[in-house]
Design an enzyme around this catalytic site. Sequence first.
Site, PDB file in Angstrom:
ATOM      1  N   GLY A  73       0.823  -1.211   0.000  1.00  0.00           N
ATOM      2  CA  GLY A  73       0.000   0.000   0.000  1.00  0.00           C
ATOM      3  C   GLY A  73       0.851   1.251   0.000  1.00  0.00           C
ATOM      4  O   GLY A  73       0.416   2.315   0.466  1.00  0.00           O
ATOM      5  N   ALA A  74       2.053   1.161  -0.579  1.00  0.00           N
ATOM      6  CA  ALA A  74       3.009   2.279  -0.492  1.00  0.00           C
ATOM      7  C   ALA A  74       2.757   3.366  -1.529  1.00  0.00           C
ATOM      8  O   ALA A  74       3.445   4.381  -1.538  1.00  0.00           O
ATOM      9  CB  ALA A  74       4.441   1.748  -0.633  1.00  0.00           C
ATOM     10  N   SER A  75       1.752   3.187  -2.394  1.00  0.00           N
ATOM     11  CA  SER A  75       1.500   4.205  -3.423  1.00  0.00           C
ATOM     12  C   SER A  75       0.684   5.372  -2.895  1.00  0.00           C
ATOM     13  O   SER A  75       0.487   6.357  -3.594  1.00  0.00           O
ATOM     14  CB  SER A  75       0.768   3.567  -4.613  1.00  0.00           C
ATOM     15  OG  SER A  75      -0.480   3.049  -4.191  1.00  0.00           O
ATOM     16  N   TYR A  92     -16.623  -4.053   5.843  1.00  0.00           N
ATOM     17  CA  TYR A  92     -15.291  -3.481   6.068  1.00  0.00           C
ATOM     18  C   TYR A  92     -14.840  -3.781   7.495  1.00  0.00           C
ATOM     19  O   TYR A  92     -13.727  -4.250   7.730  1.00  0.00           O
ATOM     20  CB  TYR A  92     -15.296  -1.970   5.803  1.00  0.00           C
ATOM     21  CG  TYR A  92     -13.995  -1.299   6.185  1.00  0.00           C
ATOM     22  CD1 TYR A  92     -12.816  -1.608   5.511  1.00  0.00           C
ATOM     23  CD2 TYR A  92     -13.938  -0.374   7.226  1.00  0.00           C
ATOM     24  CE1 TYR A  92     -11.614  -1.011   5.866  1.00  0.00           C
ATOM     25  CE2 TYR A  92     -12.746   0.226   7.586  1.00  0.00           C
ATOM     26  CZ  TYR A  92     -11.581  -0.090   6.909  1.00  0.00           C
ATOM     27  OH  TYR A  92     -10.393   0.487   7.269  1.00  0.00           O
ATOM     28  N   VAL A 120      -8.131   9.040   9.012  1.00  0.00           N
ATOM     29  CA  VAL A 120      -6.838   9.529   8.533  1.00  0.00           C
ATOM     30  C   VAL A 120      -7.071  10.102   7.145  1.00  0.00           C
ATOM     31  O   VAL A 120      -7.723   9.451   6.312  1.00  0.00           O
ATOM     32  CB  VAL A 120      -5.802   8.386   8.400  1.00  0.00           C
ATOM     33  CG1 VAL A 120      -4.414   8.947   8.124  1.00  0.00           C
ATOM     34  CG2 VAL A 120      -5.809   7.475   9.617  1.00  0.00           C
ATOM     35  N   GLU A 121      -6.537  11.269   6.869  1.00  0.00           N
ATOM     36  CA  GLU A 121      -6.760  11.881   5.549  1.00  0.00           C
ATOM     37  C   GLU A 121      -5.905  11.175   4.492  1.00  0.00           C
ATOM     38  O   GLU A 121      -4.687  11.327   4.454  1.00  0.00           O
ATOM     39  CB  GLU A 121      -6.437  13.375   5.579  1.00  0.00           C
ATOM     40  CG  GLU A 121      -6.816  14.030   4.251  1.00  0.00           C
ATOM     41  CD  GLU A 121      -6.871  15.534   4.322  1.00  0.00           C
ATOM     42  OE1 GLU A 121      -6.548  16.091   5.392  1.00  0.00           O
ATOM     43  OE2 GLU A 121      -7.227  16.145   3.304  1.00  0.00           O
ATOM     44  N   ILE A 130      -1.287   5.930   4.220  1.00  0.00           N
ATOM     45  CA  ILE A 130      -0.520   5.445   5.374  1.00  0.00           C
ATOM     46  C   ILE A 130       0.720   4.666   4.912  1.00  0.00           C
ATOM     47  O   ILE A 130       1.805   4.810   5.487  1.00  0.00           O
ATOM     48  CB  ILE A 130      -1.417   4.571   6.275  1.00  0.00           C
ATOM     49  CG1 ILE A 130      -2.538   5.437   6.878  1.00  0.00           C
ATOM     50  CG2 ILE A 130      -0.603   3.896   7.376  1.00  0.00           C
ATOM     51  CD1 ILE A 130      -3.655   4.652   7.566  1.00  0.00           C
TER      52      ILE A 130
HETATM   53  N1  LIG Z   1      -7.791   6.445   6.062  1.00  0.00           N
HETATM   54  C1  LIG Z   1      -8.434   6.048   7.137  1.00  0.00           C
HETATM   55  O1  LIG Z   1      -9.273   6.755   7.728  1.00  0.00           O
HETATM   56  C2  LIG Z   1      -8.120   4.687   7.712  1.00  0.00           C
HETATM   57  C3  LIG Z   1      -8.529   4.421   9.026  1.00  0.00           C
HETATM   58  C4  LIG Z   1      -8.248   3.179   9.585  1.00  0.00           C
HETATM   59  C5  LIG Z   1      -7.576   2.228   8.845  1.00  0.00           C
HETATM   60  N2  LIG Z   1      -7.199   2.499   7.565  1.00  0.00           N
HETATM   61  C6  LIG Z   1      -6.506   1.431   6.827  1.00  0.00           C
HETATM   62  O2  LIG Z   1      -5.263   1.915   6.411  1.00  0.00           O
HETATM   63  C7  LIG Z   1      -4.805   1.130   5.302  1.00  0.00           C
HETATM   64  C8  LIG Z   1      -4.234   2.063   4.256  1.00  0.00           C
HETATM   65  O3  LIG Z   1      -5.281   2.855   3.732  1.00  0.00           O
HETATM   66  P1  LIG Z   1      -5.125   4.421   3.471  1.00  0.00           P
HETATM   67  O4  LIG Z   1      -6.008   5.126   4.412  1.00  0.00           O
HETATM   68  O5  LIG Z   1      -3.695   4.797   3.405  1.00  0.00           O
HETATM   69  O6  LIG Z   1      -5.853   4.505   2.036  1.00  0.00           O
HETATM   70  P2  LIG Z   1      -5.307   4.802   0.555  1.00  0.00           P
HETATM   71  O7  LIG Z   1      -4.698   6.155   0.502  1.00  0.00           O
HETATM   72  O8  LIG Z   1      -6.473   4.510  -0.324  1.00  0.00           O
HETATM   73  O9  LIG Z   1      -4.177   3.700   0.338  1.00  0.00           O
HETATM   74  C9  LIG Z   1      -4.505   2.349   0.122  1.00  0.00           C
HETATM   75  C10 LIG Z   1      -3.319   1.603  -0.438  1.00  0.00           C
HETATM   76  O10 LIG Z   1      -3.693   0.229  -0.607  1.00  0.00           O
HETATM   77  C11 LIG Z   1      -3.303  -0.171  -1.890  1.00  0.00           C
HETATM   78  N3  LIG Z   1      -4.201  -1.194  -2.424  1.00  0.00           N
HETATM   79  C12 LIG Z   1      -5.548  -1.168  -2.472  1.00  0.00           C
HETATM   80  N4  LIG Z   1      -5.991  -2.255  -3.119  1.00  0.00           N
HETATM   81  C13 LIG Z   1      -4.895  -2.975  -3.486  1.00  0.00           C
HETATM   82  C14 LIG Z   1      -4.694  -4.186  -4.199  1.00  0.00           C
HETATM   83  N5  LIG Z   1      -5.708  -4.912  -4.711  1.00  0.00           N
HETATM   84  N6  LIG Z   1      -3.431  -4.612  -4.401  1.00  0.00           N
HETATM   85  C15 LIG Z   1      -2.386  -3.905  -3.930  1.00  0.00           C
HETATM   86  N7  LIG Z   1      -2.516  -2.751  -3.252  1.00  0.00           N
HETATM   87  C16 LIG Z   1      -3.763  -2.296  -3.039  1.00  0.00           C
HETATM   88  C17 LIG Z   1      -3.347   1.088  -2.748  1.00  0.00           C
HETATM   89  O11 LIG Z   1      -2.432   0.971  -3.831  1.00  0.00           O
HETATM   90  P3  LIG Z   1      -2.813   0.809  -5.388  1.00  0.00           P
HETATM   91  O12 LIG Z   1      -4.203   1.366  -5.580  1.00  0.00           O
HETATM   92  O13 LIG Z   1      -1.742   1.580  -6.102  1.00  0.00           O
HETATM   93  O14 LIG Z   1      -2.709  -0.660  -5.622  1.00  0.00           O
HETATM   94  C18 LIG Z   1      -2.848   2.149  -1.770  1.00  0.00           C
HETATM   95  O15 LIG Z   1      -1.452   2.198  -1.784  1.00  0.00           O
HETATM   96  C19 LIG Z   1      -6.010   0.306   4.862  1.00  0.00           C
HETATM   97  O16 LIG Z   1      -5.872  -1.023   5.329  1.00  0.00           O
HETATM   98  C20 LIG Z   1      -7.180   0.962   5.553  1.00  0.00           C
HETATM   99  O17 LIG Z   1      -8.220   0.052   5.809  1.00  0.00           O
HETATM  100  C21 LIG Z   1      -7.451   3.695   6.990  1.00  0.00           C
END
Ligand SMILES: NC(=O)c1ccc[n+]([C@@H]2O[C@H](COP(=O)([O-])OP(=O)(O)OC[C@H]3O[C@@H](n4cnc5c(N)ncnc54)[C@H](OP(=O)(O)O)[C@@H]3O)[C@@H](O)[C@H]2O)c1
Length: 241
Positions: A4-6, A148, A183-184, A9
């Site tokens: 998820g490095a793109s 979810y 988290v934004e 978080i």
């Molecule tokens: N933001 C919040 O409020 C929040 C709160 C609690 C927990 N989280 C958790 O934090 C984690 C990271 O999310 P984020 O908030 O940073 O959201 P984000 O900005 O949407 O990042 C999600 C990452 O997951 C990757 N991803 C999604 N589907 C994928 C797949 N099929 N294969 C490989 N990579 C995939 C995406 O990369 P690609 O699209 O480039 O593949 C992206 O790098 C998640 O597990 C989320 O549930 C988020």
Amino acid sequence: MVTGASSGIGAAAARALAAEGAGVVLVARRMDRLEALAAELRARGAAVAAAAADMRREADVIGMVALARERFGGVDVLVNAAGLGRRAPLASAPTELWREMLEVNVLGLAIATREAIQDMERRGVAGHVVHVSSMAGHRIPSPDAAMYAATKFAVRALTEGLRQELRARQSPIRVTAVSPGHVETEFAAIFAGRPEAAAETYGRFKVLEARDVAAAIVWIVTQPPHVEVHDVLVRPTAQRN
Ligand SMILES: NC(=O)c1ccc[n+]([C@@H]2O[C@H](COP(=O)([O-])OP(=O)(O)OC[C@H]3O[C@@H](n4cnc5c(N)ncnc54)[C@H](OP(=O)(O)O)[C@@H]3O)[C@@H](O)[C@H]2O)c1
């Protein structure tokens, strides 16, 4: 290795770990994003590799660990940050929305963890696995987020289950979950399926920044070997639920 490095978080965790001197393997599907982050980190002196992987494809997940072996000798720390939520009510959502969350958040994470642990054990490394879970792994945040939340409750079970497995065979490998509130990131727009949802979700009060969660991850993996942090729950101060 950070999945998820793109974005969000995962990207922030990669930046923070590189700043601590770690070599980093960046993993996601959007390779252009990974290449841009890799260039940024290399310009700051970090050793970086990038691997395109869809967490729903087992061969991709196995391939990313193979790349880490090739480039860095193996995986010492795995941060499972790849994940997503979809608004998907239990009485009406198409199965495909549920399947995607289950495959990425649960199965992809479990496969990545298994591959990284086998790599650590082959090399005799006291490594660390960090699962990015959620406050949604501790309570159901809203009626349209039950599936979810189910994936994040599963991550909680996988964290404690792996801890028990590792302790049963006296492994020095540690496992930790981090459970953020809002988290934004790109999360909200993807969850709602509309870009405007980002401003609506993150504009109501001061939410966490991705680097706040990354700081927790750095703290988790830099504790001395006898300290295993189990789960870090972190909310924005202004978040009510
Ligand atoms: N933001 C919040 O409020 C929040 C709160 C609690 C927990 N989280 C958790 O934090 C984690 C990271 O999310 P984020 O908030 O940073 O959201 P984000 O900005 O949407 O990042 C999600 C990452 O997951 C990757 N991803 C999604 N589907 C994928 C797949 N099929 N294969 C490989 N990579 C995939 C995406 O990369 P690609 O699209 O480039 O593949 C992206 O790098 C998640 O597990 C989320 O549930 C988020």
